[in-house]
Design an enzyme around this catalytic site. Structure first.
Site, PDB file in Angstrom:
ATOM      1  CG  HIS D  80      44.885  73.784  59.773  1.00 43.81           C
ATOM      2  ND1 HIS D  80      43.687  73.155  60.002  1.00 43.81           N
ATOM      3  CD2 HIS D  80      45.802  72.793  59.685  1.00 43.81           C
ATOM      4  CE1 HIS D  80      43.879  71.849  60.029  1.00 43.81           C
ATOM      5  NE2 HIS D  80      45.156  71.593  59.845  1.00 43.81           N
ATOM      6  CG  ASP D 109      32.586  70.784  90.821  1.00 42.43           C
ATOM      7  OD1 ASP D 109      33.518  71.114  90.064  1.00 42.43           O
ATOM      8  OD2 ASP D 109      31.392  71.023  90.563  1.00 42.43           O
ATOM      9  CD1 TRP D 145      52.362  73.850  63.548  1.00 42.75           C
ATOM     10  CD2 TRP D 145      52.278  74.211  65.757  1.00 42.75           C
ATOM     11  NE1 TRP D 145      52.908  72.758  64.175  1.00 42.75           N
ATOM     12  CE2 TRP D 145      52.863  72.946  65.530  1.00 42.75           C
ATOM     13  CE3 TRP D 145      52.112  74.652  67.066  1.00 42.75           C
ATOM     14  CZ2 TRP D 145      53.305  72.133  66.561  1.00 42.75           C
ATOM     15  CZ3 TRP D 145      52.563  73.827  68.099  1.00 42.75           C
ATOM     16  CH2 TRP D 145      53.153  72.582  67.846  1.00 42.75           C
ATOM     17  CB  SER D 173      43.555  79.078  79.557  1.00 44.03           C
ATOM     18  OG  SER D 173      42.768  77.956  79.320  1.00 44.03           O
ATOM     19  CB  SER D 174      47.227  75.289  79.222  1.00 45.36           C
ATOM     20  OG  SER D 174      46.664  75.316  77.973  1.00 45.36           O
ATOM     21  CG  HIS D 257      58.828  65.797  71.557  1.00 46.55           C
ATOM     22  ND1 HIS D 257      58.581  65.480  70.250  1.00 46.55           N
ATOM     23  CD2 HIS D 257      58.609  64.672  72.261  1.00 46.55           C
ATOM     24  CE1 HIS D 257      58.245  64.210  70.177  1.00 46.55           C
ATOM     25  NE2 HIS D 257      58.258  63.691  71.376  1.00 46.55           N
ATOM     26  CD  GLU D 259      50.819  71.306  73.103  1.00 43.45           C
ATOM     27  OE1 GLU D 259      51.036  71.674  74.266  1.00 43.45           O
ATOM     28  OE2 GLU D 259      49.690  71.244  72.605  1.00 43.45           O
ATOM     29  CE1 TYR D 261      54.972  60.617  73.070  1.00 43.25           C
ATOM     30  CE2 TYR D 261      56.468  62.475  72.881  1.00 43.25           C
ATOM     31  CZ  TYR D 261      56.128  61.187  72.554  1.00 43.25           C
ATOM     32  OH  TYR D 261      56.915  60.475  71.712  1.00 43.25           O
ATOM     33  CB  SER D 272      43.489  52.580  78.526  1.00 45.36           C
ATOM     34  OG  SER D 272      44.644  52.780  77.768  1.00 45.36           O
ATOM     35  CG  HIS D 306      62.741  64.147  67.613  1.00 46.80           C
ATOM     36  ND1 HIS D 306      62.351  63.253  68.563  1.00 46.80           N
ATOM     37  CD2 HIS D 306      61.646  64.883  67.354  1.00 46.80           C
ATOM     38  CE1 HIS D 306      61.071  63.445  68.857  1.00 46.80           C
ATOM     39  NE2 HIS D 306      60.632  64.435  68.136  1.00 46.80           N
ATOM     40  CG  HIS D 307      60.357  68.333  66.638  1.00 40.78           C
ATOM     41  ND1 HIS D 307      59.152  68.041  66.078  1.00 40.78           N
ATOM     42  CD2 HIS D 307      60.353  67.766  67.858  1.00 40.78           C
ATOM     43  CE1 HIS D 307      58.429  67.330  66.943  1.00 40.78           C
ATOM     44  NE2 HIS D 307      59.146  67.155  68.022  1.00 40.78           N
ATOM     45  CB  THR D 332      55.024  54.261  71.850  1.00 37.96           C
ATOM     46  OG1 THR D 332      55.704  55.393  72.384  1.00 37.96           O
ATOM     47  CG2 THR D 332      53.759  54.714  71.173  1.00 37.96           C
ATOM     48  CE  LYS D 335      50.741  54.560  77.432  1.00 35.75           C
ATOM     49  NZ  LYS D 335      49.667  54.164  78.295  1.00 35.75           N
ATOM     50  NE  ARG D 454      55.325  70.971  57.774  1.00 34.96           N
ATOM     51  CZ  ARG D 454      55.500  71.082  59.097  1.00 34.96           C
ATOM     52  NH1 ARG D 454      56.661  70.786  59.639  1.00 34.96           N
ATOM     53  NH2 ARG D 454      54.537  71.470  59.885  1.00 34.96           N
TER      54      ARG D 454
END
Lengths: 67, 381, 294, 533
Positions: D80, D109, D145, D173-174, D257, D259, D261, D272, D306-307, D332, D335, D454
């Site tokens: 998932h 293009d 994950w 790909s990315s 991290h 990622e 963002y 925006s 921080h993770h 943040t 924004k 979790r």
């Protein structure tokens, strides 16, 4: 053209990008007159300084806490 | 000191709000816990929570006010301003100051949590898939603590008891008013030892030791769980602490050590095949069935079947070796320190005679205890 | 001559074929490795892997063939050229980050993990688990020396590695000389300098192979030799792979020079490969310093 | 109109309409076709990952094991997460970028059209390989994950090898997708479209693309080290050889991290674009928005640990990452304030895209608050790896990233299809989603604080009530996405004809070309409209 940003202005601009606030006028100046490489280099330098600043902050906090 | 007052007021408000719901069966907030540290953590939590609520009220307030008053259907005309450096600087500085205000007490608490010096009692905690081992380092006592909720309750074949999934066969007994240092490590994958009432959560990393500490204020039972995904039965390795008075703790230590000697002695007497099979089944279900399944059929690709397997029907020495020493590079653990000699003998006998593996031979506890001798008690540590 | 509008190619079959080839490569490699792990012959996996590799090779030839054809047909504008330049620069940046991950791992184990295991620093209490272990770098005696027997010795930086450093640095110069010559349209000079660059690259690789053989047979420095061997081989190995690739690309470019491609104004293909080569060279300097010398 | 003329003259290069049949999609070099492919693929993955989420929630409806085995439950949580991150959210943003960036900046293009096709077509193969592991011996990856070693190395099922190669393919790909977007934005802007006139969606994507190129190779590096540990006997993540399992986490989160963002910055861009349109007022503090995005991107490289507050990082490190993380709240916040200031004294209407955008602002901010709470290391010891974290990142990603994607889809659908959306159905979808999302994820804050870890398939009795509520919410949310599917298909098939400027307040080059946008938009650079000069 005299709207080329000075070193000091470049520093301030990069600083404000760290801060997240910038005025329209300064942004115009940066994007008209500035050279991207200058900003990238200043940015890298400031990022390093930022890291050092946080490290110093941590040390200071630790010395205050007596750990 | 102003900061401290704010914290107290904030948490006071928080307590008031949540006091009502705390009475209910379920809770919606952190536990304040039973240690000095856990209460500081709780206070911090409530302070930040209320700061967030306050900011949310202001920001969402302005937003909903605009949504209501500046809508086209009410004839609102769009104004043409789109920049104001002063305002922007102000609303950047204010959050920054709030953050500094949060960072100060947070740093103080964190520094306190990291100071594990001058502990009176050391407990080494080792995570295993999927149980905990507790070793009272200076008291020659160690044991495993397994989930004791019966499988029937998990599979919904029996009613669930009050502490469903949060009960174990042996509690971690600890004295109150004593600085206890935990030395956390793991035997296999990363686990995380978490007891909310102590505000202790530390990962158990294989090959490394992490430190944590606590001083428990009140006697009682405190429950926790493994907090780091550690494989299939991650949800089934709870922690139960029984905090007792310092005197009771000494008494308990003495009793537990005497018990341990009795078990060792039991290996010396002769066991019948039936006896071994009976105990073997119990041990198997507790220690082996999670992977190899109660039917001994295993999970193809992950956990090999024992039913009809080359090891469980072949040379007995090889069978004993893999159970005692595990197989490195796989999930098969070494059980030499996890089970007593008689339990080991029983489970090996069981595996060689159950599910149609009918070798008819018994492995005697004495035979196993001779094999265990050289490294018993993990002398090298 | 170059076009004034931005060239948007018609439909192309190469990308979808390349995706298929990539899939065969990946699926084949996975099947092969899993089969080898349980000591089953990796027949199917190997076949898929080789098929994928062959297919990918053919596709690259075809795809680049297309691009070269279009470029020489004058379809590309100066703007297109800039797109390629941005593309190549960012690709090299991504490669830098790939190596950064391995350098990061090296620094972490050297500065933090190994000392902790040996009882130094804030997590030094970990030594309780490895009472016989003393931290040192290069790591000759890993904590569990039975499972990971450390190397007997490590490679001295002042022999082959130093020589290899000189070779690679020189090759960067010769390549720059080739570029200078191309700018002046002195094609014979271009060929000479490029040929020399390729020779230097090949000799570098030869020494590298020799060093690996020595590491495995004489020094016991292997992938299994604990984390020193692991970081040593992953860094030098991926670098070696990049040098191999770079050398192949240089050979192709030399071939194109020989058949008369490129001129003093339009030679992005040449420049891209040169950038790549310089990047590989810079990575080696880092390797020489942090893997061998320090 | 000048821009219209140029689009009509697009035939110069023999450019014509799309090719016929399946070949159009397999071989296409057209940014709109590729954008469409990305978007449909992402929707398919969204439903696949969603079904897995519903399986998880169904098992958690009541205490006890009802539907699945714990081993399979772990495979579901892992797949998932992977599918939603790499298959649903990221491709959706790339799809939106493919469609809109060239139109917004007046490019013919994408800069590298064939590579663009390759970037997309790697994905179906990579996901086919990853999903096929569900049917392999030992099952699919079951280590979450975040695939922490050694659970994902020594103790992993054999399918982990395919998983590693699938990650490599997604990374390729990315990276190619990101390179393409950067090259397009930097090089293909129409003359006069200076960087400071760039629409914010392009700005945020430019910075996102930079993040992608910087961190996807690091992910490739870490899975490569896993592969070496599994198959070649190295000991990167094994203390017995001098490595460290925590090293895995450092490298992973150095990717992970930024990622996070990567999954939210393009959402900021979309929001925006939308809020000014429906507030009929220019975006407040455009410059600050750009600088704040840059600031978030830079800081995102300095906060990864921080993770990992509970892994036992030395105290100084813990403090460093705590301070740096708290600082991210500043840009943040800027924004959010700017969006609110844009609405302030505007002239607002509330069409479906705007509703999603407003919900984004509120719910993302709630996710931001819980993020701030998680940043405080000592308190994080209580939150870490509980449902509080699950609540936090789902608030950021579902009503955050996913709502933004849906807002963007509704906003630009008229431009893609030439038809206006059925507003009634759009609003139905919005309200069902909004209610469903909150019923699902809000109670998770409570069960997390009350102590539920979790990634567990079964839980103690005191968590039962809220879990039941969350499961009901999940099914409401999940099923209401069928309304979204219906809306999109209905809009493709017909509806009220959309004007070039489909929304009254919409500004920008993309609204100057007819709806639906012609197959090839700007063969020669258009003139900027008055308002943008």
């Amino acid at each position: 053209m005299s709207d080329k940003p000075t070193l000091w202005q470049t520093l301030l601009s990069v600083l404000s990008s760290f801060f997240g606030v910038q005025s329209e006028r300064n942004r115009e100046r940066d994007f008209h007159g500035g050279h991207p490489v200058h900003y990238i280099l200043t940015g890298l330098l400031m990022a390093a300084l930022f890291v050092i600043a946080v490290i110093l902050l941590v040390r200071w906090a630790l010395s205050l806490a007596g750990a | 000191m102003v900061r401290i007052t704010t914290i107290t007021i904030g948490s006071g408000l928080g307590l008031a709000l949540f006091a009502a719901s705390a009475q209910a069966e379920w809770t919606v907030n952190l536990t304040p816990g039973v240690t000095d540290v856990s209460r500081s953590v709780f206070d911090l939590h409530m302070t930040i929570f209320w700061i967030c609520v306050a900011i949310a009220l202001v920001v969402f307030g302005v937003m909903f006010w605009s949504i209501f008053h500046h809508r086209k259907s009410r004839g609102a005309e769009a104004h043409n301003f789109h920049e104001n450096t002063v305002v922007e600087v102000i609303w950047t500085i204010i959050p920054l100051l709030i953050l500094v205000g949060m960072a100060v007490p947070a740093t103080a608490t964190l520094v306190k949590m990291y100071d594990s010096s001058e502990a009176e009692l050391d407990v080494q905690i080792t995570g295993f898939q999927w149980k905990w081992r507790y070793d009272y380092l200076d008291h020659n006592l160690d044991f495993f603590s397994n989930l004791s909720t019966p499988r029937e309750q998990i599979s919904n074949e029996a009613d669930k008891q009050e502490h469903y999934l949060l009960e174990v066969d042996r509690h971690l007994v600890l004295p109150v008013d004593t600085k206890i240092r935990f030395l956390l490590t793991s035997n296999d994958v990363i686990h995380s030892w978490w007891v909310p009432a102590l505000a202790v959560k530390k990962d158990a990393i294989p090959g490394f030791i992490n430190e944590a500490w606590t001083v428990i204020d009140e006697p009682g039972i405190y429950r926790g769980q493994c907090a780091e995904l550690c494989g299939q039965d991650h949800g089934f390795m709870p922690i139960v602490i029984e905090a007792v008075s310092r005197d009771d703790f000494q008494q308990w230590l003495a009793d537990a050590r005497a018990d341990k000697q009795r078990v060792t002695a039991a290996a010396e007497r002769t066991w019948t095949l039936d006896e071994l099979m009976q105990q073997g089944e119990q041990v198997y279900l507790r220690a082996c069935a999670a992977c190899h399944l109660p039917t001994g059929e295993g999970v193809p690709g992950a956990f090999p079947a024992l039913k009809g397997s080359a090891i469980a029907t072949g040379e007995v020495a090889a069978h004993i070796d893999i159970v005692l020493n595990g197989k490195s590079g796989t999930a098969m653990q070494a059980f030499r320190d996890q089970l007593s000699a008689s339990e080991l003998a029983a489970v090996i006998t069981y595996e060689r005679n159950a599910w149609g593996n009918s070798l008819g031979e018994a492995v005697s506890p004495a035979q196993i205890s001779r094999l265990l001798e050289p490294t018993t008690g993990e002398a090298e540590q | 001559m170059s076009s004034s509008t931005y060239y948007v190619p018609e439909q192309s079959r190469w990308p979808i074929l390349a995706s298929t080839a990539l899939f065969l490569l990946a699926f084949g490699a996975g099947t092969l490795l899993n089969a080898l792990k349980v000591d089953r012959g990796g027949g199917l996996g190997l076949v898929l892997l080789l098929a994928g590799a062959l297919m990918m090779g053919l596709i690259l030839v075809g795809w680049f063939g297309n691009v070269i054809h279009e470029s020489r047909g004058g379809l590309y504008s100066a703007q297109m050229d800039r797109s390629f330049r941005w593309g190549m620069s960012w690709f090299i940046f991504s490669e830098v980050m790939f190596f950064a991950a391995f350098f990061g791992a090296l620094f972490y184990v050297r500065v933090l993990a190994v000392p902790w295991l040996g009882g130094e620093g804030e997590k030094g209490v970990s030594q309780m688990l490895w009472p016989d272990f003393t931290a040192q770098w290069p790591l000759l005696n890993p904590p569990d020396a039975e499972r990971f027997p450390g190397p007997e010795a490590v490679i001295s930086p002042w022999q082959i590695p130093l020589l290899n450093t000189c070779l690679l640095v020189t090759s960067s110069f010769t390549l720059t000389l080739a570029h200078k010559a191309l700018l002046k349209d002195e094609r014979m000079q271009v060929r000479r300098w490029m040929f020399l660059t390729i020779v230097l690259g090949v000799v570098f690789l030869g020494f590298q192979v020799y060093e690996y053989v020595e590491a495995y047979h004489e020094l016991g420095l292997t992938l299994h030799a604990g984390v020193y061997g692991a970081t040593f081989f992953i860094l030098t190995g991926f670098h070696g792979l990049h040098v191999t690739l770079g050398t192949l690309m240089l050979m192709i470019i030399l071939g194109r020079v020989v058949v008369g491609h490129f001129d003093s104004r339009q030679h992005f293909g040449f420049e891209a490969v040169a950038w790549y080569w310089h990047f590989v060279d810079v990575v080696w300097i880092g390797l020489f310093l942090f893997v061998y010398v320090l | 109109m000048n821009t219209l003329d140029t689009t009509l003259h697009a035939g110069e290069h023999g450019h014509h309409g799309p090719a016929k049949g399946i070949g159009r999609w397999l071989f296409t070099t057209n940014h709109k076709d590729i954008g469409t492919l990305y978007l449909w693929f992402s929707l398919l993955m969204f439903f696949t990952g969603g079904c897995m989420a519903l399986m998880i929630r169904a098992e958690l409806f009541q205490p006890g094991l009802q539907l699945v085995e714990p081993g399979f439950f772990n495979q579901m949580t892992t797949m998932h997460g992977l599918i939603m991150v790499f298959g649903a959210v990221m491709p959706a943003f790339v799809g939106l970028a493919n469609w809109m960036v060239p139109m917004m900046i007046g490019a013919p293009d994408m800069a590298l059209p064939r590579m663009n096709n390759w970037s997309f077509w790697i994905l179906p193969f990579a996901f086919a390989m990853m999903i096929s592991t569900l049917f392999m011996d030992g099952g699919a990856p079951n280590f979450g994950w975040t695939f922490y070693a050694p659970l994902s190395t020594t103790y992993a099922p054999p399918s982990v090898t395919y998983f590693i190669f699938a990650i490599h393919m997604m990374g390729i790909s990315s990276i190619m997708g990101a390179i393409n977007i950067i090259a397009t934005i930097l090089n293909l802007r129409v003359p006069g479209m200076t960087m400071m006139k760039l629409p914010l969606f392009c700005w945020t994507w430019l910075i996102t693309a930079f993040l992608l190129i910087a961190v996807m190779p690091v992910l490739a590096g870490v899975v490569t080290m896993m592969l070496m540990d599994i198959h070649f006997g190295t000991s990167f993540f094994n203390a017995a050889g001098g490595g460290d399992p925590v090293l895995f986490q450092h490298v992973f989160w150095f990717f992970g991290h930024p990622e996070v963002y990567i999954m939210i910055l393009p959402a900021f861009g979309i929001i925006s674009q939308i809020i000014p349109t429906f507030a009929r007022k220019r975006l407040f503090g455009y410059a600050s928005m750009v600088y704040a995005t840059a600031s978030i991107a830079i800081l995102s490289f300095l906060v990864w640990a921080h993770h990992m507050f509970t892994v036992g990082i030395p105290l100084a490190g813990e403090l460093f990452f705590m301070f740096a993380t708290m600082l991210i709240a500043v840009p943040t916040g800027v924004k959010v304030f700017n969006w609110v200031a844009t609405m302030f004294r505007g002239s607002m209407t509330f069409e479906t895209p705007m509703l999603f955008a407003l919900a984004f602002v509120v719910l993302f901010t709630i996710g931001g608050f819980s993020g701030l709470m998680l940043a405080i290391a000592p308190v994080d010891f209580q939150y870490h790896d509980t449902y509080f974290v699950v609540a936090h990142f789902h608030y950021v990603l579902v009503p955050g990233a996913v709502f933004a994607i849906m807002a963007g889809a509704y906003y630009w659908l008229p431009k893609w299809t030439g038809h206006m959306l059925d507003e009634r159905m759009g609003k139905l979808h919005f309200w069902l989603s909004f209610i469903g999302v909150n019923i699902t994820f809000f109670p998770m804050h409570f069960i997390g604080l009350a102590g539920m870890p979790r990634r567990i398939p079964d839980y103690a009795l005191q968590f039962a009530d809220f879990n039941m509520v969350a499961s009901i919410g999940a099914f409401i949310f999940g099923l209401s996405q069928l309304v979204f599917l219906w809306n999109v298909i209905a809009c493709v098939r017909g509806g009220e004809k959309a004007a070039a400027r489909s929304w009254e307040g919409a500004e920008g080059l993309e609204w100057e070309v007819p709806s639906p946008a012609p197959y090839h938009t700007f063969a020669t650079p258009p003139k900027l409209p008055e308002s943008q000069r």
